[in-house]
Design a protein around this motif. Structure first.
Motif, PDB file in Angstrom:
ATOM      1  N   HIS A 140      27.548  27.670 -11.120  1.00 41.92           N
ATOM      2  CA  HIS A 140      26.266  28.130 -10.544  1.00 41.92           C
ATOM      3  C   HIS A 140      26.455  28.262  -9.034  1.00 41.92           C
ATOM      4  O   HIS A 140      26.397  29.340  -8.486  1.00 41.92           O
ATOM      5  CB  HIS A 140      25.141  27.133 -10.807  1.00 41.92           C
ATOM      6  N   GLN A 182      14.155  29.008 -17.978  1.00 43.91           N
ATOM      7  CA  GLN A 182      14.113  29.939 -16.852  1.00 43.91           C
ATOM      8  C   GLN A 182      13.886  31.374 -17.334  1.00 43.91           C
ATOM      9  O   GLN A 182      13.313  32.197 -16.614  1.00 43.91           O
ATOM     10  CB  GLN A 182      15.459  29.942 -16.109  1.00 43.91           C
ATOM     11  N   GLY A 192      27.255  22.985 -14.355  1.00 46.18           N
ATOM     12  CA  GLY A 192      26.362  22.851 -13.206  1.00 46.18           C
ATOM     13  C   GLY A 192      26.296  21.425 -12.675  1.00 46.18           C
ATOM     14  O   GLY A 192      27.042  20.551 -13.109  1.00 46.18           O
ATOM     15  N   ILE A 193      25.366  21.226 -11.769  1.00 49.49           N
ATOM     16  CA  ILE A 193      25.281  19.950 -11.054  1.00 49.49           C
ATOM     17  C   ILE A 193      24.904  18.789 -11.972  1.00 49.49           C
ATOM     18  O   ILE A 193      25.306  17.662 -11.750  1.00 49.49           O
ATOM     19  CB  ILE A 193      24.277  20.063  -9.866  1.00 49.49           C
ATOM     20  N   LYS A 194      24.156  19.097 -13.042  1.00 46.98           N
ATOM     21  CA  LYS A 194      23.653  17.997 -13.868  1.00 46.98           C
ATOM     22  C   LYS A 194      24.744  17.319 -14.685  1.00 46.98           C
ATOM     23  O   LYS A 194      24.626  16.165 -15.040  1.00 46.98           O
ATOM     24  CB  LYS A 194      22.528  18.491 -14.782  1.00 46.98           C
ATOM     25  N   ALA A 197      11.453  28.286 -11.965  1.00 49.99           N
ATOM     26  CA  ALA A 197      12.801  28.399 -11.388  1.00 49.99           C
ATOM     27  C   ALA A 197      13.371  29.792 -11.651  1.00 49.99           C
ATOM     28  O   ALA A 197      14.000  30.393 -10.783  1.00 49.99           O
ATOM     29  CB  ALA A 197      13.727  27.333 -11.974  1.00 49.99           C
ATOM     30  N   TYR A 227      13.042  22.486  -4.292  1.00 50.66           N
ATOM     31  CA  TYR A 227      14.102  22.695  -5.283  1.00 50.66           C
ATOM     32  C   TYR A 227      14.670  24.117  -5.222  1.00 50.66           C
ATOM     33  O   TYR A 227      15.846  24.346  -5.488  1.00 50.66           O
ATOM     34  CB  TYR A 227      13.568  22.391  -6.694  1.00 50.66           C
TER      35      TYR A 227
END
Ligand code: CFM
Ligand code: HCA
Length: 531
Positions: free
Chosen positions: A478, A179, A460-462, A54, A80
């Protein structure tokens, strides 16, 4: 450690407690603020981190728009990293832009058993014949390293056959601890094989923008301001950037570094090889943008440029003044928790402060100690097996292209006035008593939200919806929740508007978290004790 952290740590088994403790710092409790970072997440803990692939393909390479980026691996890895990060790109008529495509070898079980090289060769050939790109990249995903497909042999053969650069990246997801390893791998190859191979003409006040990925159009807003002042942008790494321009990056007179974490390797290597210093900039926030613009003008030292900078600052400020007042009123006195990858948890603190919002906790997913404590600690960072796994590229002075725009004496003098080839990290700018937590996990997030009750959770999305279900507004730093740009003067207003609406919407008063409505356990007392 202060009470809130101590309480959280008490919940852990002793070994985990010992580990997590080192990733937490309270500003002002001691002088050193030493933090453990860039080490393995304990298995079983729900981390927000991503993988090496990523960081390499998704973050650093992906935004280069005139390149076909082939993912050698299962389709999910490619999917992704297909636009989800919102690194925008546009091109003039006739220019290449492959950002909307998703290229993958779509590895299946039989490829993993019998090898996937043949499929990769076919994919590269097909991509070349269909698109005739400037260059092709091949990024490795986990199975590639496990089964031993030789992506370098494929790249070499394709390069000979088609006459364009085909670059292979050993960025298997499992390399390194996050990352961050992928950033380093991508930096090394771009530096070794691309930067320095071009010879484009450069104009007056020529610069590169490093570590700016044009998320939600940030890079466009930054470029607009810089072009208005009169800078010549040679290349941008890598948001809405091109391979074509990257080749001549060594010809600029100054490198700007926005995201230190993801691109400091290239910044350092260009300085050693070509003599170009780098300036740590921050285009998030009004004051930071102004400071950055003044540093840049001072570096070039030309009175006309210095004056032009002030004119543009005055004009830009006038255009946002009215709106800023409104949003400042809506934000005053609120508090925020920031948890983002490796630089935004620092970069957004100034903008929030200007709006009247105090950051009470900040952390990085994968920042290193230098991103927290400043680059002075680099010589003291312990190397572990995971970091040793990532190759260091050694560069030397390029006698032909090495150039000093300013004398070493002038550079030394300027270093006292601006962060030239220096980054002081996040902690120094934070207020006493605030928390700094590395690789924050979901359990800790929930506990901190309950204890610190911020008005704003930037992440973030999580974990966004964990916060929102608790009745706390969450802004993704993000993807910007599909909004933006947030950089520069105009971006600051877009951000201020988004968070003002988010925090002040009456929606929150209608939310009753499910656990307040439905009992978590149901039962009946059938016999009274002692009856
Ligand atoms: Fe740099 Fe980034 Fe960030 Fe980053 Fe990222 Fe990103 Fe981020 Mo997501 S390069 S470190 S690896 S600023 S993708 S554009 S938002 S975690 S804080
Ligand atoms: C990544 C990309 C990411 C993920 C964002 C998120 C991004 O790390 O692979 O978790 O919300 O910015 O798109 O950081």
């Amino acid at each position: 450690k202060l009470k809130s952290i101590q309480k959280i740590l008490e919940e852990y088994p002793p070994k985990v407690k010992k580990n997590r403790e080192k990733h937490m710092v309270v500003k002002g409790l001691d002088e050193k603020h030493e933090i453990e970072a860039n080490t393995r997440t304990i298995p079983g803990i729900i981390t927000n981190r991503g993988c090496c692939f990523a960081g390499c393909k998704g973050v650093v390479l992906g935004p280069l728009r005139d390149v076909v980026h082939i993912v050698h691996g299962p389709v999910g890895c490619s999917y992704y990293t297909w636009g989800t990060r919102r690194h925008k790109g546009r091109s003039e008529a006739g220019e290449d832009n492959f950002l909307s495509y998703c290229f993958t070898t779509d590895m299946q079980e039989s490829d993993i058993v019998f090898g996937g090289e043949k499929k990769l060769r076919e994919a590269v050939k097909e991509a070349y014949e269909l698109f005739k790109p400037e260059a092709i990249t091949i990024s490795a995903t986990c199975p590639v390293g496990l089964i031993g497909d030789d992506i370098h042999a494929v790249a070499r053969d394709a390069q000979n056959e088609f006459g364009i650069q085909v670059l292979a990246f050993d960025c298997e997801g499992y390399k390194g601890v996050s990352q961050s390893a992928g950033h380093h791998i991508a930096n090394n190859v771009l530096m070794r094989d691309v930067i320095g191979t071009g010879d484009a003409e450069t104009g007056k006040y020529s610069i590169n923008i490093l570590g700016e990925y044009n998320i939600g159009g940030d890079g466009w807003e930054i470029s607009r301001i810089l072009s208005k002042i009169g800078y010549h942008i040679v290349s941008i790494m890598t948001g809405d950037g091109t391979y074509k321009e990257l080749k001549s990056a060594h010809k600029a007179d100054l490198n700007l570094v926005q995201c230190h974490r993801s691109i400091n390797y290239i910044a350092e290597m260009i300085e050693v090889k070509y003599g170009t210093p780098w300036l740590k900039v921050n285009f998030i926030g009004i004051e930071s943008t102004i400071k950055t613009l003044r540093h840049m003008a001072k570096y070039f030292g030309d009175q006309a440029l210095i004056d032009r900078t002030e004119v543009v600052i005055t004009e830009e400020l006038a255009s946002i003044e009215e709106s800023l007042k409104i949003y400042k009123r809506m934000c005053a006195g609120k508090t925020a928790l920031l948890f983002v990858g490796g630089s935004r948890a620092h970069h957004y603190q100034g903008l929030l402060r200007e709006l009247g919002i105090e950051t009470v906790m900040a952390g990085y997913e994968f920042g290193h100690r230098d991103d927290y404590e400043g680059r002075d600690v680099i010589p003291y960072i312990k190397m572990d097996a995971d970091s040793r796994n990532i190759p260091e590229l050694q560069v030397t002075k390029d006698e032909k292209n090495y150039r000093l725009y300013l004398s070493p004496e002038k550079i030394e003098a300027l270093k006292k006035e601006m962060p030239l080839s220096r980054y002081d990290g996040m902690i120094k700018e934070m207020k006493g008593g605030s928390y700094i937590i590395d690789d924050l996990n979901h359990f800790e997030t929930e506990e901190l939200l309950k204890k610190l009750k911020p008005s704003l959770f930037c992440s973030g999305i999580k974990d966004k919806f964990v916060a929102q279900k608790m009745g706390i507004f969450s802004k993704q730093l993000h993807s910007y929740d599909y909004s933006g740009p947030y950089a520069g003067f105009k971006g600051a207003i877009v951000f201020a508007k988004d968070i003002s609406m988010g925090m002040n919407t009456p929606t929150w008063s209608f939310i009753t978290p499910p656990w307040k409505k439905i009992p978590m356990l149901e039962g009946k007392i059938v016999k009274e004790v002692g009856a």
